[in-house]
Design an enzyme around this catalytic site. Structure first.
Site, PDB file in Angstrom:
ATOM      1  N   ARG A 157       0.820  -1.216   0.000  1.00 34.04           N
ATOM      2  CA  ARG A 157       0.000   0.000   0.000  1.00 34.04           C
ATOM      3  C   ARG A 157       0.850   1.261   0.000  1.00 34.04           C
ATOM      4  O   ARG A 157       1.725   1.445   0.824  1.00 34.04           O
ATOM      5  CB  ARG A 157      -0.908   0.016   1.216  1.00 34.04           C
ATOM      6  N   ARG A 172      -3.869   5.813  -4.352  1.00 33.44           N
ATOM      7  CA  ARG A 172      -3.520   4.745  -3.430  1.00 33.44           C
ATOM      8  C   ARG A 172      -3.510   3.393  -4.139  1.00 33.44           C
ATOM      9  O   ARG A 172      -4.293   3.151  -5.061  1.00 33.44           O
ATOM     10  CB  ARG A 172      -4.446   4.724  -2.222  1.00 33.44           C
ATOM     11  N   ASP A 230      -7.117   0.295  -1.025  1.00 35.57           N
ATOM     12  CA  ASP A 230      -7.875   0.823   0.100  1.00 35.57           C
ATOM     13  C   ASP A 230      -8.984  -0.172   0.418  1.00 35.57           C
ATOM     14  O   ASP A 230      -9.761  -0.535  -0.477  1.00 35.57           O
ATOM     15  CB  ASP A 230      -8.518   2.139  -0.381  1.00 35.57           C
ATOM     16  N   ASP A 237     -12.108  -0.574   3.086  1.00 33.27           N
ATOM     17  CA  ASP A 237     -12.877   0.124   4.121  1.00 33.27           C
ATOM     18  C   ASP A 237     -14.030  -0.748   4.593  1.00 33.27           C
ATOM     19  O   ASP A 237     -14.743  -1.333   3.771  1.00 33.27           O
ATOM     20  CB  ASP A 237     -13.495   1.416   3.552  1.00 33.27           C
TER      21      ASP A 237
END
Ligand code: ROI
Length: 167
Positions: free
Chosen positions: A83, A92, A95, A97
């Site tokens: 990452r 990025r 990611d 979430d």
């Protein structure tokens, strides 16, 4: 066991491969079963516009991990993908979430669930509603109506042989 939804995003490196590997890693989490996989989307960046388009998807899991343990596991998957985050709201590599964790509300410094901007982002709402059309926030607010409020955000389904919808 808890029904949870994970948002996946990437706009650096070979994003489709990274998302595919992340999804495989979710399948291998302890006490966890992948129960749904959304189509893959390509979306214009929310945030600075001088960055590549993102690839996004949502994966549904049934997990025995508590939310904090799940977060740690997701952070490990992000790290293993190498990452990189270049700037705030910037590009990025990967990611992951926690969007929803059952009907729980979690308000910790490092973890807010439901994801606070979930209902404002087409790249989350569209794939989420693809796999859970009736999904609602813990207070019962249905999410489908929010789709109409994000129609100005450029996003389209992206077809790629590496992304199968079979969990
Ligand atoms: N924009 C899009 N389109 N997709 C994302 O996954 C995404 N993730 C982010 C920010 C930088 C806010 N913008 C995004 O974290």
């Amino acid at each position: 066991m808890t029904d949870a939804f994970i948002g996946l995003g990437s706009n650096l490196g070979d994003s489709v491969t990274l998302l595919n590997e992340a999804r495989a890693a979710l399948t291998s989490l302890p006490q966890t079963r992948v129960t749904g996989v959304s189509p893959l989307y390509r979306s214009a960046p929310v945030g600075p516009q001088d960055q590549p388009d993102f690839f996004n998807a949502v994966v549904r899991i049934d997990t025995g991990l508590d939310a904090a343990s799940l977060l740690v596991a997701l952070q490990l998957i992000e790290q293993q993908a190498g990452r990189v985050r270049l700037r705030h709201w910037g590009e990025r590599t990967l990611d992951l979430d926690i969007l929803l964790y059952g009907n729980e509300r979690i308000d910790l410094p490092n973890l807010q669930v439901p994801h606070p901007r979930l209902h404002q982002r087409a790249f989350v709402l569209k794939p989420l509603l693809d796999i859970a059309a009736e999904i609602a926030l813990p207070d019962g607010t249905a999410l489908a109506p929010y789709c109409a409020t994000v129609e100005d955000q450029p996003i389209c389904q992206y077809s790629d042989d590496r992304w199968s919808l079979i969990p």
